[in-house]
Design a protein around this motif. Structure first.
Motif, PDB file in Angstrom:
ATOM      1  N   ILE A 107       1.097  -1.236  -0.173  1.00  0.00           N
ATOM      2  CA  ILE A 107       0.088  -0.038  -0.011  1.00  0.00           C
ATOM      3  C   ILE A 107       0.877   1.296   0.016  1.00  0.00           C
ATOM      4  O   ILE A 107       1.895   1.285   0.860  1.00  0.00           O
ATOM      5  N   SER A 108       0.621   2.195  -0.910  1.00  0.00           N
ATOM      6  CA  SER A 108       1.332   3.383  -0.993  1.00  0.00           C
ATOM      7  C   SER A 108       0.238   4.545  -0.546  1.00  0.00           C
ATOM      8  O   SER A 108      -0.783   4.926  -1.206  1.00  0.00           O
ATOM      9  N   HIS A 109       0.758   5.320   0.410  1.00  0.00           N
ATOM     10  CA  HIS A 109      -0.314   6.409   0.648  1.00  0.00           C
ATOM     11  C   HIS A 109       0.229   7.684  -0.008  1.00  0.00           C
ATOM     12  O   HIS A 109      -0.294   8.869   0.185  1.00  0.00           O
ATOM     13  N   ARG A 110       1.387   7.591  -0.796  1.00  0.00           N
ATOM     14  CA  ARG A 110       2.083   8.815  -1.470  1.00  0.00           C
ATOM     15  C   ARG A 110       2.702   8.371  -2.764  1.00  0.00           C
ATOM     16  O   ARG A 110       3.997   8.175  -2.751  1.00  0.00           O
ATOM     17  N   LEU A 111       1.898   7.719  -3.962  1.00  0.00           N
ATOM     18  CA  LEU A 111       2.623   7.384  -4.692  1.00  0.00           C
ATOM     19  C   LEU A 111       3.032   8.166  -6.034  1.00  0.00           C
ATOM     20  O   LEU A 111       2.016   8.904  -6.594  1.00  0.00           O
ATOM     21  N   GLN A 112       4.205   7.975  -6.579  1.00  0.00           N
ATOM     22  CA  GLN A 112       4.405   9.036  -7.830  1.00  0.00           C
ATOM     23  C   GLN A 112       3.961   7.973  -8.868  1.00  0.00           C
ATOM     24  O   GLN A 112       4.639   6.745  -9.158  1.00  0.00           O
ATOM     25  N   VAL A 113       3.119   8.239 -10.113  1.00  0.00           N
ATOM     26  CA  VAL A 113       2.857   7.567 -11.218  1.00  0.00           C
ATOM     27  C   VAL A 113       3.480   8.386 -12.395  1.00  0.00           C
ATOM     28  O   VAL A 113       3.424   9.575 -12.649  1.00  0.00           O
ATOM     29  N   ASP A 114       3.590   7.322 -13.485  1.00  0.00           N
ATOM     30  CA  ASP A 114       4.008   8.033 -14.889  1.00  0.00           C
ATOM     31  C   ASP A 114       2.877   7.560 -15.841  1.00  0.00           C
ATOM     32  O   ASP A 114       1.848   7.294 -15.740  1.00  0.00           O
ATOM     33  N   HIS A 115       3.583   7.876 -17.079  1.00  0.00           N
ATOM     34  CA  HIS A 115       2.582   7.733 -18.477  1.00  0.00           C
ATOM     35  C   HIS A 115       2.006   6.354 -18.355  1.00  0.00           C
ATOM     36  O   HIS A 115       1.155   6.303 -18.980  1.00  0.00           O
ATOM     37  N   GLY A 116       2.767   5.391 -17.993  1.00  0.00           N
ATOM     38  CA  GLY A 116       2.152   3.918 -17.970  1.00  0.00           C
ATOM     39  C   GLY A 116       0.814   4.089 -17.099  1.00  0.00           C
ATOM     40  O   GLY A 116      -0.128   3.123 -17.392  1.00  0.00           O
ATOM     41  N   CYS A 117       0.550   4.957 -16.280  1.00  0.00           N
ATOM     42  CA  CYS A 117      -0.635   4.920 -15.415  1.00  0.00           C
ATOM     43  C   CYS A 117      -1.767   6.165 -15.990  1.00  0.00           C
ATOM     44  O   CYS A 117      -2.777   5.902 -16.135  1.00  0.00           O
ATOM     45  N   THR A 118      -1.227   7.417 -16.340  1.00  0.00           N
ATOM     46  CA  THR A 118      -1.857   8.389 -16.641  1.00  0.00           C
ATOM     47  C   THR A 118      -2.234   8.508 -18.101  1.00  0.00           C
ATOM     48  O   THR A 118      -3.257   9.125 -18.423  1.00  0.00           O
ATOM     49  N   GLN A 119      -1.362   8.116 -19.193  1.00  0.00           N
ATOM     50  CA  GLN A 119      -1.733   8.202 -20.605  1.00  0.00           C
ATOM     51  C   GLN A 119      -3.135   7.600 -20.832  1.00  0.00           C
ATOM     52  O   GLN A 119      -4.148   8.111 -21.369  1.00  0.00           O
ATOM     53  N   THR A 120      -3.751   6.519 -20.561  1.00  0.00           N
ATOM     54  CA  THR A 120      -4.688   5.864 -20.518  1.00  0.00           C
ATOM     55  C   THR A 120      -5.785   6.481 -19.933  1.00  0.00           C
ATOM     56  O   THR A 120      -6.936   6.487 -20.621  1.00  0.00           O
TER      57      THR A 120
END
Length: 312
Positions: A107-120
């Motif tokens: 579990i992450s309560h502060r996760l950084q996400v990249d294009h793999g998560c945000t593009q779609t």
């Protein structure tokens, strides 16, 4: 309760190293149709299975699965910046349910996400914040990988949870298909690169730009004789898509890490997100699935596919 599924290849090279305009238009039409279907469905919750590309998760602690209660985009390449509208209560409840079903998840309560998560998410909704979302990151680029049967079991636990929500749920899987961008391997890298892979969070803008430029330069020669990366594999991609849309997701239990890497490229393991999505869909009752699009696009280093499913 109704469920819609969309699994899409992603590529950060859109707009940076495009194929012919006719192919770009072709993909844009497919994405516009998919987004229109999502908007008509009007989801009350999005469950998003996505990979990470050494932007949020590193070898200082590399879990196979992570569920986020808070997620912030690093805005790599041309992806949108900002926070995702994570449904905190649902994320926490889902994490508990997954653990109670004998699947280990961090579990992450502060996760950084990249294009793999945000593009779609952007392509399907126009923004990062339109609908409540629960992001689940599946390690797909940093060996060693857990076997594919564990991905299926993760998806089944998620689907069992979602089936009890009495909501319109959109399940997204993002990544794959066959492709191999220049992602370094820990045991084959010089010390400077190893240090980045272990603890490379929050790089300077210059360092991020240099890393992205390497991918763009690879894309310019990808698929040619002078490129050492594993080429796209249309046959493998289409066979994989058929396995999922024909309801045979359990067959992934027989997949081996080495065979996929050899046939489809080391980053083809992003199809784990598709496996989890279809395994979840299978717990929501019967469904109808289809292949919306496929084309091998060297300029985007992507076996580029879009598939859909809807609860029957």
């Amino acid at each position: 309760m109704s469920t819609l599924l969309k699994c899409l290849s992603h590529t950060p090279l859109r707009g940076l190293n495009d194929p012919s305009q006719s192919i770009v238009d072709e993909v844009n039409t497919v994405l516009a149709d998919a987004r229109a279907e999502v908007e008509a469905f009007d989801p009350e919750l999005i469950i998003l299975f996505a990979p990470d590309h050494y932007n949020g998760l590193f070898y200082d602690l590399m879990p196979p699965f992570v569920i986020a209660t808070d997620a912030d985009s690093v805005a790599d390449y041309t992806s949108l910046p900002g926070k995702l509208s994570v449904d905190v209560d649902t994320a926490n409840a889902l994490a508990k349910h997954i653990l109670n079903n004998d699947v280990d998840i961090a579990i992450s309560h502060r996760l950084q996400v990249d294009h793999g998560c945000t593009q779609t998410l952007e392509e399907m909704t126009g923004t990062l914040t339109r609908y409540p979302v629960v992001p689940i990151i599946i390690n797909s680029v940093a060996p060693p990988f857990c076997p594919y049967r564990r991905i299926r079991k993760l998806g089944e636990a998620v689907g069992e949870f979602a089936a009890k929500l009495n909501k319109r749920v959109l399940i997204l899987g993002t990544g794959g298909l066959s492709h191999e961008p220049p992602v370094p391997l820990l045991n084959e890298s010089p010390e400077e690169v190893r240090e980045f892979l272990i603890a490379g969070r929050n790089p300077t803008p210059e360092a991020r730009q240099l890393r992205q430029q390497r991918t763009i330069e690879t894309a310019k020669v990808y698929g040619r004789e002078n490129c050492t990366q594993t080429p796209l594999n249309e046959h493998w991609d289409l066979a994989f898509i058929d396995t999922l849309i024909s309801g045979r997701v359990a067959e992934v239990d027989d997949y081996t890490i080495e065979d996929i890497s050899r046939q489809a490229g080391r980053s083809a393991h992003e199809v784990r997100t598709w496996v989890a999505a279809f395994a979840a869909m299978g717990q929501m009752g019967t469904f109808d699935a289809r292949k919306d699009y496929y084309r091998a696009i060297n300029e985007w280093i992507a076996g580029y596919g879009v598939v859909s499913a809807r609860s029957a």
